[in-house]
Design a protein around this motif. Structure first.
Motif, short mmCIF file in Angstrom:
data_model
loop_
_atom_site.label_atom_id
_atom_site.label_comp_id
_atom_site.label_asym_id
_atom_site.label_seq_id
_atom_site.Cartn_x
_atom_site.Cartn_y
_atom_site.Cartn_z
N LYS A 111 -19.13 8.10 -1.63
CA LYS A 111 -18.48 8.35 -0.30
C LYS A 111 -19.60 9.44 0.23
N SER A 112 -20.18 10.32 -0.39
CA SER A 112 -21.29 11.10 0.23
C SER A 112 -22.47 10.49 0.62
N ARG A 113 -22.75 9.25 -0.22
CA ARG A 113 -24.04 8.47 0.56
C ARG A 113 -23.90 8.01 2.05
N MET A 114 -22.46 7.88 2.31
CA MET A 114 -22.16 7.45 3.68
C MET A 114 -22.17 8.68 4.74
N ASP A 115 -22.42 9.88 4.25
CA ASP A 115 -22.35 11.12 5.07
C ASP A 115 -23.45 11.29 5.64
N CYS A 116 -23.64 11.11 6.92
CA CYS A 116 -25.02 11.39 7.73
C CYS A 116 -25.50 12.82 7.66
N SER A 117 -24.51 13.83 7.62
CA SER A 117 -24.85 15.42 7.88
C SER A 117 -25.74 15.62 6.47
N GLU A 118 -25.41 15.20 5.36
CA GLU A 118 -26.19 15.76 4.36
C GLU A 118 -27.88 15.17 4.49
N THR A 119 -27.95 13.92 4.91
CA THR A 119 -29.19 13.35 5.15
C THR A 119 -30.01 14.10 6.05
N CYS A 120 -29.21 14.55 7.18
CA CYS A 120 -29.81 15.34 8.27
C CYS A 120 -30.08 16.66 7.83
N ARG A 121 -29.47 17.30 6.73
CA ARG A 121 -29.77 18.64 6.43
C ARG A 121 -31.05 18.57 5.53
N LEU A 122 -31.21 17.09 4.61
CA LEU A 122 -32.42 16.91 3.76
C LEU A 122 -33.65 16.98 4.60
N PHE A 123 -33.56 16.03 5.58
CA PHE A 123 -34.79 15.54 6.52
C PHE A 123 -34.90 16.65 7.83
N SER A 124 -35.27 18.00 7.13
CA SER A 124 -35.16 19.04 8.61
C SER A 124 -36.51 19.76 8.22
N ASN A 125 -36.91 20.41 9.29
CA ASN A 125 -38.04 21.22 9.18
C ASN A 125 -37.75 22.38 8.34
N SER A 126 -36.69 22.75 8.18
CA SER A 126 -36.34 23.99 7.43
C SER A 126 -36.60 23.72 5.80
N VAL A 127 -36.26 22.45 5.34
CA VAL A 127 -36.67 22.19 4.18
C VAL A 127 -38.04 21.79 3.96
N ALA A 128 -38.82 21.23 4.95
CA ALA A 128 -40.46 21.33 4.83
C ALA A 128 -40.80 22.81 4.81
N ASP A 129 -40.64 23.52 5.35
CA ASP A 129 -40.76 24.80 5.49
C ASP A 129 -40.63 25.64 4.14
N MET A 130 -39.45 25.39 3.55
CA MET A 130 -39.25 25.83 2.10
C MET A 130 -40.09 25.44 1.13
N ILE A 131 -40.46 24.18 1.22
CA ILE A 131 -41.42 23.59 0.25
C ILE A 131 -42.89 24.36 0.49
N GLN A 132 -43.24 24.47 1.67
CA GLN A 132 -44.55 25.01 2.08
C GLN A 132 -44.61 26.55 1.58
N LEU A 133 -43.48 27.38 1.63
CA LEU A 133 -43.40 28.45 1.10
C LEU A 133 -43.54 28.55 -0.34
N ALA A 134 -42.59 27.94 -1.04
CA ALA A 134 -42.85 27.55 -2.40
C ALA A 134 -44.17 27.40 -3.07
N ASN A 136 -47.14 28.02 -1.31
CA ASN A 136 -48.04 29.31 -1.15
C ASN A 136 -47.72 30.53 -1.94
N ASP A 137 -46.56 30.65 -2.40
CA ASP A 137 -45.98 32.04 -3.09
C ASP A 137 -46.47 31.85 -4.42
N PRO A 138 -47.48 32.41 -5.19
CA PRO A 138 -47.84 32.47 -6.44
C PRO A 138 -46.59 32.81 -7.40
N GLU A 139 -45.78 33.70 -6.89
CA GLU A 139 -44.79 34.19 -7.63
C GLU A 139 -43.53 33.22 -7.86
N VAL A 140 -43.69 32.16 -7.20
CA VAL A 140 -42.47 31.14 -7.21
C VAL A 140 -42.89 29.98 -8.42
N ILE A 141 -41.90 29.75 -9.19
CA ILE A 141 -42.38 29.04 -10.39
C ILE A 141 -41.37 27.75 -10.13
#
Length: 315
Positions: A111-134, A136-141
């Protein structure tokens, strides 16, 4: 004798534009037919189905039972890697987060694989920014990853998919003669990144005793849909906006209205895909039209808006 033949987008684009993107095969994907009057019929992949296919590809890449394991160069890419970053940045802790991700994004069912909202939340600049911060931050493991630079291709993947969704959904505005070339280049920048990944993958696979396999890139149907969608929008801009002066809302190019009408019609023959005769189609078409009007309160990708095509000047 171009009529009724199938053509590639490259036949309609200026050479100066195509020369900027040598990695893109403009002539290898046939998706345009011309009728006897020379008007085009375009075979266009649906935006949200393409995005959900990419979401599922990342999900399958996380599973040891799946053959497909995405790699950009030697860097893996999977949905599980995004989940590790999310958790390392405080995801699931009931604290305010920089993304809209949840466990539903990662623990998917039919059911959730047919949900567009979760896909749009995944493919977002906020997720890309989160990965970038992780990164760059040496304290994040992040899990057991000792070299966080392997997350860079995954970050670029998400950012390019976000840009594609924003452009094709109309978030960046309509296509028109004044911004047509700029929009084409934004779309082709996205396709160029994927095309270079595909070129590198094919080259590595052809090497003897290669560490890469054919399952380290997108599935053929996912790649075809992605390329079809981007080149289709590039063609529409070239033919209608630059060539004829139209203004087009890109959000109206999605195929959801056609799919909804087909679903409304098919329900009258018990869900069969083969049992609808011409007479039955005519009968179902009228009922489906009424059913569509009955759903006027629904809000989604198919919510009514202005005309698909409007002229910039009166003739």
């Amino acid at each position: 004798v171009r009529a009724f033949a199938t053509h590639a987008v490259g036949e309609f684009l200026p050479k100066s534009l195509m020369d900027k993107y040598p990695a893109i095969d403009f002539d290898g994907h046939l998706q345009i037919m011309l009728d006897i009057m020379g008007d085009p019929f375009l075979f266009l992949a649906d935006l949200m189905h393409t995005a959900k296919n990419n979401h599922t590809t990342l999900e399958k890449s996380s599973s040891p039972q799946s053959q497909r394991s995405l790699k950009y160069g030697k860097c893996p890419m999977s949905l599980g890697m995004i989940e590790k970053v999310w958790e390392s940045m405080g995801g699931g802790s009931n604290q305010m987060q920089m993304t809209k991700l949840s466990y539903l994004t990662f623990n998917r069912d039919s059911k959730s694989r047919m949900d567009c909202s979760e896909t749009c939340r995944l493919f977002s600049n906020s997720v890309a920014d989160m990965i970038q911060l992780a990164i760059n931050d040496p304290e994040v493991i992040v899990g057991a990853f000792r070299n966080k630079n392997v997350f860079y291709p995954l970050m670029h993947y998400i950012r390019h998919m976000n840009n594609l969704i924003d452009i094709a959904n109309g978030k960046l505005g309509n296509y028109d003669p004044t911004n047509g070339r700029e929009m084409q280049e934004k779309l082709l920048d996205i396709l160029d990144w994927f095309s270079k990944w595909k070129r590198d993958h094919d080259r590595r696979v052809s090497e003897p005793e290669s560490e890469r396999t054919e399952y380290n890139f997108l599935a053929p149907i996912t790649w075809d849909c992605l390329r079809n969608l981007i080149l289709g929008h590039v063609f529409v801009i070239e033919y209608y906006c630059i060539g004829k002066g139209y203004t087009i809302n890109p959000a109206k190019l999605n195929t959801d209205p056609v799919e909804q009408h087909f679903g409304n019609s098919r329900q009258f023959v018990g869900g069969s895909t083969q049992g609808l005769t011409m007479a039955g189609w005519n009968h179902a078409d009228k009922k489906a039209g009424l059913a569509q009007r009955g759903g006027f309160g629904k809000v989604g990708n198919c919510k009514g808006s202005g005309e698909h095509f409007t002229r910039t000047k009166r003739f």
